[in-house]
Design an enzyme around this catalytic site. Sequence first.
Site, PDB file in Angstrom:
ATOM      1  N   ASP A 151      56.182  -0.940  41.906  1.00  0.00           N
ATOM      2  CA  ASP A 151      56.273  -0.933  40.405  1.00  0.00           C
ATOM      3  C   ASP A 151      57.156   0.320  39.938  1.00  0.00           C
ATOM      4  O   ASP A 151      56.944   1.389  40.347  1.00  0.00           O
ATOM      5  CB  ASP A 151      55.196  -0.656  39.675  1.00  0.00           C
ATOM      6  CG  ASP A 151      55.155  -0.632  38.036  1.00  0.00           C
ATOM      7  OD1 ASP A 151      56.029  -0.379  37.651  1.00  0.00           O
ATOM      8  OD2 ASP A 151      54.218  -1.551  37.683  1.00  0.00           O
ATOM      9  N   CYS A 186      50.094  -4.866  31.850  1.00  0.00           N
ATOM     10  CA  CYS A 186      51.549  -3.963  31.221  1.00  0.00           C
ATOM     11  C   CYS A 186      50.961  -3.008  30.235  1.00  0.00           C
ATOM     12  O   CYS A 186      49.791  -2.400  30.295  1.00  0.00           O
ATOM     13  CB  CYS A 186      52.601  -4.688  30.859  1.00  0.00           C
ATOM     14  SG  CYS A 186      54.068  -4.046  30.052  1.00  0.00           S
ATOM     15  N   HIS A 225      56.124  -4.437  39.071  1.00  0.00           N
ATOM     16  CA  HIS A 225      55.720  -4.574  37.761  1.00  0.00           C
ATOM     17  C   HIS A 225      55.735  -5.901  37.610  1.00  0.00           C
ATOM     18  O   HIS A 225      56.724  -6.597  37.644  1.00  0.00           O
ATOM     19  CB  HIS A 225      56.366  -3.576  36.821  1.00  0.00           C
ATOM     20  CG  HIS A 225      55.654  -3.523  35.363  1.00  0.00           C
ATOM     21  ND1 HIS A 225      54.667  -2.545  35.297  1.00  0.00           N
ATOM     22  CD2 HIS A 225      55.861  -4.197  34.172  1.00  0.00           C
ATOM     23  CE1 HIS A 225      54.134  -2.623  34.039  1.00  0.00           C
ATOM     24  NE2 HIS A 225      54.923  -3.663  33.411  1.00  0.00           N
TER      25      HIS A 225
END
Length: 224
Positions: A164, A117, A192
Amino acid sequence: MGHDIRLKASDGFELGAYRAEPAGAPKGAVVVIQEIFGVNHHIRSVCDRLASEGYVAVAPSIFDRITPNFQSGYSPDEIANARKFVANPDWAAMLRDTQAAIDAVTSAGPVGIIGFCLGGSVAYAAATKLDGLTAAVGYYGGAIARFADDKPRVATQLHFGEKDAGIPLSDVEIIKTKRPEVEVFVYPGAQHGFHCDERASYDKASADIAWPRSLAFFAKHLTR
């Protein structure tokens, strides 16, 4: 397996970190860069997994300059709260703290970096700007496309989820076009955060492919 330590950045700032040691002589070291949720249970478990593979692993608390010892879970309220840390990220400060972590483990051998991330973007930036690294792996870093004009100085591997919501496939194509030397993998149907088994978006099938790829990449490049 691990324990909390302190690091000192080049500007004198002291930050916390989690460090895990392998059972025997280390193959090398891996710096682990957190998501927006701090050096929480998941990031510590990543360090422990890397230690079980023979690496010294250290995860610097790169939010300590804002909120010391911040850790978060993954409920909607916790996610909303954690997002405040990246409303206006201080990339230079995070890289100083990342460099402190690299410097702390160079005695273990060649050093890699892996991030998730926010940490995926930091890992990419570290590959382009910091000293002491041999390889870099980034998972779903949303800023990498913006950084793609910067060429990594070490072997780099990136992982993205096809679904994502925050990183469109057009961004992934920008990275592939600008950085053909970087290994880029896209996981069909993955969202994600697909690597984190504590998140609702965890995708075991994708994680079970991506993690061994990451380990193989480090095994190839973190050689003495």
